[in-house]
Design an enzyme around this catalytic site. Sequence first.
Site, PDB file in Angstrom:
ATOM      1  N   PHE A 130       0.878  -1.174   0.000  1.00 40.76           N
ATOM      2  CA  PHE A 130       0.000   0.000   0.000  1.00 40.76           C
ATOM      3  C   PHE A 130       0.912   1.220   0.000  1.00 40.76           C
ATOM      4  O   PHE A 130       1.598   1.474   0.997  1.00 40.76           O
ATOM      5  CB  PHE A 130      -0.847  -0.069   1.262  1.00 40.76           C
ATOM      6  CG  PHE A 130      -1.818   1.048   1.515  1.00 40.76           C
ATOM      7  CD1 PHE A 130      -3.070   1.072   0.904  1.00 40.76           C
ATOM      8  CD2 PHE A 130      -1.518   2.064   2.425  1.00 40.76           C
ATOM      9  CE1 PHE A 130      -3.991   2.074   1.187  1.00 40.76           C
ATOM     10  CE2 PHE A 130      -2.431   3.067   2.713  1.00 40.76           C
ATOM     11  CZ  PHE A 130      -3.670   3.070   2.090  1.00 40.76           C
ATOM     12  N   PRO A 135       8.216  10.846   1.160  1.00 41.46           N
ATOM     13  CA  PRO A 135       9.237  11.472   2.012  1.00 41.46           C
ATOM     14  C   PRO A 135       8.696  12.712   2.726  1.00 41.46           C
ATOM     15  O   PRO A 135       8.983  12.934   3.900  1.00 41.46           O
ATOM     16  CB  PRO A 135      10.346  11.827   1.026  1.00 41.46           C
ATOM     17  CG  PRO A 135      10.184  10.842  -0.091  1.00 41.46           C
ATOM     18  CD  PRO A 135       8.719  10.535  -0.186  1.00 41.46           C
ATOM     19  N   GLY A 136       7.888  13.508   2.072  1.00 43.35           N
ATOM     20  CA  GLY A 136       7.370  14.739   2.694  1.00 43.35           C
ATOM     21  C   GLY A 136       5.922  14.637   3.149  1.00 43.35           C
ATOM     22  O   GLY A 136       5.325  15.642   3.565  1.00 43.35           O
ATOM     23  N   ASP A 247      -9.003   2.766   8.006  1.00 40.77           N
ATOM     24  CA  ASP A 247      -9.886   2.385   9.125  1.00 40.77           C
ATOM     25  C   ASP A 247      -9.738   0.890   9.409  1.00 40.77           C
ATOM     26  O   ASP A 247      -9.592   0.473  10.560  1.00 40.77           O
ATOM     27  CB  ASP A 247     -11.357   2.680   8.793  1.00 40.77           C
ATOM     28  CG  ASP A 247     -11.685   4.169   8.870  1.00 40.77           C
ATOM     29  OD1 ASP A 247     -10.881   4.941   9.410  1.00 40.77           O
ATOM     30  OD2 ASP A 247     -12.782   4.549   8.380  1.00 40.77           O
ATOM     31  N   GLY A 347      17.933  -7.369  34.442  1.00 40.65           N
ATOM     32  CA  GLY A 347      19.046  -7.377  33.483  1.00 40.65           C
ATOM     33  C   GLY A 347      18.838  -8.364  32.340  1.00 40.65           C
ATOM     34  O   GLY A 347      19.238  -8.113  31.201  1.00 40.65           O
ATOM     35  N   GLU A 370       0.444   3.351   9.994  1.00 36.00           N
ATOM     36  CA  GLU A 370      -1.015   3.416   9.767  1.00 36.00           C
ATOM     37  C   GLU A 370      -1.671   4.494  10.643  1.00 36.00           C
ATOM     38  O   GLU A 370      -2.796   4.345  11.114  1.00 36.00           O
ATOM     39  CB  GLU A 370      -1.647   2.045   9.908  1.00 36.00           C
ATOM     40  CG  GLU A 370      -1.024   1.089   8.885  1.00 36.00           C
ATOM     41  CD  GLU A 370      -1.823  -0.130   8.576  1.00 36.00           C
ATOM     42  OE1 GLU A 370      -3.055  -0.070   8.666  1.00 36.00           O
ATOM     43  OE2 GLU A 370      -1.201  -1.142   8.219  1.00 36.00           O
TER      44      GLU A 370
HETATM   45  N1  CAA Z   1     -13.351   6.887   5.247  1.00 37.79           N
HETATM   46  C1  CAA Z   1     -13.740   7.412   4.045  1.00 37.79           C
HETATM   47  N2  CAA Z   1     -13.584   8.732   3.723  1.00 37.79           N
HETATM   48  C2  CAA Z   1     -12.985   9.532   4.645  1.00 37.79           C
HETATM   49  C3  CAA Z   1     -12.543   9.037   5.898  1.00 37.79           C
HETATM   50  C4  CAA Z   1     -12.754   7.657   6.192  1.00 37.79           C
HETATM   51  N3  CAA Z   1     -12.365   7.144   7.358  1.00 37.79           N
HETATM   52  N4  CAA Z   1     -11.987  10.052   6.594  1.00 37.79           N
HETATM   53  C5  CAA Z   1     -12.079  11.144   5.816  1.00 37.79           C
HETATM   54  N5  CAA Z   1     -12.678  10.814   4.646  1.00 37.79           N
HETATM   55  C6  CAA Z   1     -12.961  11.712   3.527  1.00 37.79           C
HETATM   56  C7  CAA Z   1     -13.636  13.002   3.993  1.00 37.79           C
HETATM   57  O1  CAA Z   1     -15.042  12.894   3.973  1.00 37.79           O
HETATM   58  C8  CAA Z   1     -13.117  14.018   2.997  1.00 37.79           C
HETATM   59  O2  CAA Z   1     -13.863  13.991   1.799  1.00 37.79           O
HETATM   60  P1  CAA Z   1     -14.807  15.278   1.374  1.00 37.79           P
HETATM   61  O3  CAA Z   1     -13.876  16.457   1.320  1.00 37.79           O
HETATM   62  O4  CAA Z   1     -15.355  14.882   0.041  1.00 37.79           O
HETATM   63  O5  CAA Z   1     -15.823  15.380   2.463  1.00 37.79           O
HETATM   64  C9  CAA Z   1     -11.731  13.495   2.648  1.00 37.79           C
HETATM   65  O6  CAA Z   1     -11.719  12.110   2.959  1.00 37.79           O
HETATM   66  C10 CAA Z   1     -10.630  14.186   3.415  1.00 37.79           C
HETATM   67  O7  CAA Z   1     -10.968  14.141   4.780  1.00 37.79           O
HETATM   68  P2  CAA Z   1     -10.349  15.164   5.848  1.00 37.79           P
HETATM   69  O8  CAA Z   1     -10.503  16.562   5.331  1.00 37.79           O
HETATM   70  O9  CAA Z   1     -10.892  14.822   7.186  1.00 37.79           O
HETATM   71  O10 CAA Z   1      -8.809  14.759   5.736  1.00 37.79           O
HETATM   72  P3  CAA Z   1      -7.533  15.505   6.293  1.00 37.79           P
HETATM   73  O11 CAA Z   1      -6.666  15.801   5.153  1.00 37.79           O
HETATM   74  O12 CAA Z   1      -7.915  16.581   7.249  1.00 37.79           O
HETATM   75  O13 CAA Z   1      -6.799  14.310   7.080  1.00 37.79           O
HETATM   76  C11 CAA Z   1      -6.197  12.825   8.806  1.00 37.79           C
HETATM   77  C12 CAA Z   1      -7.293  13.702   8.150  1.00 37.79           C
HETATM   78  C13 CAA Z   1      -6.889  12.142   9.960  1.00 37.79           C
HETATM   79  C14 CAA Z   1      -5.010  13.615   9.323  1.00 37.79           C
HETATM   80  C15 CAA Z   1      -5.743  11.760   7.760  1.00 37.79           C
HETATM   81  O14 CAA Z   1      -4.979  12.377   6.744  1.00 37.79           O
HETATM   82  C16 CAA Z   1      -4.937  10.639   8.336  1.00 37.79           C
HETATM   83  O15 CAA Z   1      -5.483   9.654   8.801  1.00 37.79           O
HETATM   84  N6  CAA Z   1      -3.569  10.730   8.303  1.00 37.79           N
HETATM   85  C17 CAA Z   1      -2.692   9.644   8.649  1.00 37.79           C
HETATM   86  C18 CAA Z   1      -2.324   8.863   7.420  1.00 37.79           C
HETATM   87  C19 CAA Z   1      -1.775   7.510   7.768  1.00 37.79           C
HETATM   88  O16 CAA Z   1      -2.326   6.778   8.569  1.00 37.79           O
HETATM   89  N7  CAA Z   1      -0.674   7.149   7.099  1.00 37.79           N
HETATM   90  C20 CAA Z   1      -0.087   5.884   7.245  1.00 37.79           C
HETATM   91  C21 CAA Z   1       0.206   5.317   5.875  1.00 37.79           C
HETATM   92  S1  CAA Z   1       0.070   3.589   5.635  1.00 37.79           S
HETATM   93  C22 CAA Z   1       1.404   2.887   6.374  1.00 37.79           C
HETATM   94  O17 CAA Z   1       1.613   3.089   7.521  1.00 37.79           O
HETATM   95  C23 CAA Z   1       2.341   2.065   5.554  1.00 37.79           C
HETATM   96  C24 CAA Z   1       2.373   0.624   5.722  1.00 37.79           C
HETATM   97  O18 CAA Z   1       2.816  -0.013   4.797  1.00 37.79           O
HETATM   98  C25 CAA Z   1       1.943  -0.112   6.961  1.00 37.79           C
END
Ligand code: CAA
Length: 391
Positions: A130, A135-136, A247, A347, A370
């Site tokens: 996924f 990087p940024g 989620d 220890g 995540e």
């Molecule tokens: N399900 C579906 N849609 C969702 C949602 C959800 N849970 N949460 C938000 N959305 C939708 C919103 O409705 C919105 O759409 P509209 O504008 O059309 O209404 C859109 O997505 C953007 O939502 P937000 O404005 O709330 O988003 P945001 O930019 O403010 O970000 C955040 C919110 C909680 C900070 C989110 O960006 C986030 O969860 N960040 C963390 C990212 C993360 O977990 N990264 C890890 C990467 S994976 C990994 O770890 C790698 C691996 O290989 C294990």
Amino acid sequence: MSVSPMFGWPEVDDSKKMLLEQIRSFAQGEIAPKAKHFDESGEFPSAIVKQLAEMGLMGMMVPEEWGGAGMDAVSYAMAMEEISAACASTGVIMSVNNSLVCAPLAKFGNDDQKRKYLMPLARGEKLGCFALSEPGHGSDPAGLKLQATRVEGGWKLKGSKNWITNGREADFAIVFANQDRSKGHKGICAFIVDTKSQGFQVSKLEDKLGITASSTAALFFDDVFVPESCLLGKEGEGLKVALWTLDGGRIGIASQALGIARCALDASKRFASEREQFGAPIAKLQAIQFFIADMATRLEGARLLTWHAARAKDLGARYTKEAAMAKLSASEAAMWITTKAIQVHGGYGFTKEYVVERNFRDAKITEIYEGTSEIQRLVIAAQELAELQQG
Ligand code: CAA
């Protein structure tokens, strides 16, 4: 070994109990004895992943017609805990394939995409990754920069991705790219990318504190062509695909954290019963008993929140808040429990001879990937405040 509190829940029928016993016996018999070797060598556990696939654990929640095991999220959480209690690296390999790759393909994929990509992934014949973080752009994926440009017959992708679990081994990647950054998150699209495509490169492998047998890769896309048929979901809805997917991913990582914590608690109970100081096993000391009591209480509390989130998912409810609560509480419990487990071992716990040293290193990442603990708090607060507004 601690007994699952779910055994008292009506949802846990005999078939789930049998499944749990089968997975626990496989995890403890086949995986746990090799986990130290995987940790020390960083060797990817290919043979174990093949066995997980044969047991139906690489596409657990995918309907059977699409190559999966057709199980529910509660079973998935239970299985993830068992596998991770034996080896957290194996746990995350399984979690990424199940929750971050199969799940969005099952939800947003069309029948052709499901046939071509989901079926082999769910059967465990292929492995997925996924690719969201860059990087940024870690916590803030809305501004991601990997560029998607329209070309005849599809798209070209150019840019980098970072910290991609399974990035070295993946056959297929779910990749998020920005078509038009002026549109904010509505410029983001999700694509299915075959990692054999020309221009796709694993540019770096991270040397990590924990989960060392799973790969964490930087990926480079040098004008990678992606056919039109590989757009996943609708154009401009890529961020929604990513956040919806996360989620479910957070239930997987919460369960991984539970497994790590349970391993550390069980090891602490064994050690405290055997280690003698002041003429008796240290388990007789109230200080140690208090550690054990607090460790067990935090573990069960986190497990109940995790299964609560999984149950909400199975019931078809939106479970964004519940998944964030589960991940927050389970990952922080895992870090706390593994720290105390080393304290109980004294220890000895600081040496590589005892499993708690590995548990401690493996636990840390669960507070980061995540979505960090701070991001989970933002998600929970946003949902709580929205509930207030809805009355
Ligand atoms: N399900 C579906 N849609 C969702 C949602 C959800 N849970 N949460 C938000 N959305 C939708 C919103 O409705 C919105 O759409 P509209 O504008 O059309 O209404 C859109 O997505 C953007 O939502 P937000 O404005 O709330 O988003 P945001 O930019 O403010 O970000 C955040 C919110 C909680 C900070 C989110 O960006 C986030 O969860 N960040 C963390 C990212 C993360 O977990 N990264 C890890 C990467 S994976 C990994 O770890 C790698 C691996 O290989 C294990």
